[in-house]
Design an enzyme around this catalytic site. Structure first.
Site, short mmCIF file in Angstrom:
data_model
loop_
_atom_site.label_atom_id
_atom_site.label_comp_id
_atom_site.label_asym_id
_atom_site.label_seq_id
_atom_site.Cartn_x
_atom_site.Cartn_y
_atom_site.Cartn_z
N TYR A 92 -6.68 6.77 3.87
CA TYR A 92 -6.65 5.85 2.91
C TYR A 92 -6.23 4.63 2.99
CZ TYR A 92 -5.56 2.58 -0.84
OH TYR A 92 -5.21 1.46 -1.51
N GLU A 101 0.76 -1.39 -0.07
CA GLU A 101 0.03 -0.17 0.17
C GLU A 101 0.95 1.07 0.07
OE1 GLU A 101 -3.13 0.37 -0.51
OE2 GLU A 101 -3.65 -2.07 -0.70
N ASP A 113 -10.06 5.60 -2.29
CA ASP A 113 -8.69 5.95 -3.35
C ASP A 113 -9.04 6.55 -4.52
OD1 ASP A 113 -9.72 3.84 -4.85
OD2 ASP A 113 -7.59 3.52 -5.41
#
Length: 289
Positions: free
Chosen positions: A118, A35, A136
């Site tokens: 996020y 991520e 996102d």
DNA sequence: AATCCGTGGCA
DNA sequence: TTGCCAAGGAT
């Protein structure tokens, strides 16, 4: 809301990419690393770096034990190298605060360096199968089109977008987690920013943008971020020299990569202030230890 | 809230 | 050729 979620969940079952951080073998640490790397960086560029990273540092403690400069070097050319520094700091925080295990609570994730709303929601969802609105750029675009009937979402995230995302979120946590990755994948593969593949869309007949005839974006103009000649480009060149060197580098080796001395010194000072460069001795610079 | 922060592929 | 854009975060 199942009129939106069911077709997209079904589509995901057959169209999802086989990405390593989605494997059942992937650890929460592997998900977290992915991520961070994927922030503003395309999947194809992340893949090889992610593999090398996880092989070298299979757990947070492995990375935490290294100098931060090693993280910066291993980051390679992914861009935004402060992410590497923050990932290293996050690994140390995970060791210190959480016994070396990636925390599973959204609040604890949010407290880690480099992790914002996020990424906290993404890790909690994808690594721990929890229920969080994951917003996102892909999801925001899909919702803008499918629900609001406009081509692109607003510049900055609004409360209305969060409310929409939460309304769509399935109640059952594992299903919500699958939904979050599914709608992201739809945005990445079908409902793309340019040249969307609407003929392949599982919710084409439910899409408000389609119903309106896919009108072009008419909001405020996007600011073009010119890159050539900026401090960012200069910083990138300076750091590349240090990354490719084995030990400390003498000043002249840095000077040759940028002709404007004023801008070059400003960029170097910025890198030092950020902790990306260490002035080890008089006229010698290195990645931080 | 607006800016800053890398890099490379592509239409 | 070049502007646009790619799983954002920090300040």
């Amino acid at each position: 809301m199942r009129k939106f979620t069911d077709p997209i969940l079904a589509w995901y079952e057959t169209h999802a990419r086989d990405l390593p951080w989605r494997s059942p073998d992937a650890t929460p640490w592997g998900v977290l690393v992915s991520e961070i790397m994927l922030q503003q960086t395309p999947v194809v560029r992340v893949l090889p770096v992610w593999h090398a990273w996880l092989e070298r540092w299979p757990a947070p403690a492995d990375l935490a034990a290294e100098p931060s400069g090693e993280a910066v070097r291993a980051w390679g050319r992914l861009g935004y190298p402060r992410r590497a520094l923050r990932l290293h700091a996050a690994a140390q925080a995970i060791v210190e605060r959480h016994g070396g295990e990636v925390p599973d609570s959204h609040a604890d994730l949010l407290d880690l360096p480099g992790i914002g709303s996020y990424t906290a929601a993404a890790v909690a969802s994808f690594a721990f199968r929890q229920r969080h609105a994951v917003l996102d750029t892909n999801v925001r675009r899909v919702l803008a089109r499918m629900i609001d009937g406009v081509e692109f979402p607003p510049k900055s995230q609004t409360r209305a977008e969060v409310a929409t995302a939460e309304t769509l979120l399935p109640v059952d946590p594992p299903t919500a987690a699958r939904w979050s990755v599914a709608i992201m994948e739809l945005g990445a593969l079908v409902c793309t920013a340019r040249s969307p593949r609407c003929v392949d869309c599982p919710v084409l007949d439910r899409c408000e943008w389609q119903a309106r005839g896919r009108p072009a974006y008419d909001g405020p103009p996007r600011r073009g971020q010119t890159y050539a000649g900026t401090d960012r480009q200069c910083r990138g060149r300076l750091l590349a020299v240090l990354r490719d060197a084995h030990g400390p580098v003498a000043k002249p080796a840095l000077d040759v990569v940028w002709s404007d001395a004023v801008q070059r010194e400003r960029a170097l000072d910025g890198l030092i202030a950020d902790g990306l460069v260490d002035p080890v001795a008089d006229g010698l610079y290195a990645l931080p230890s």
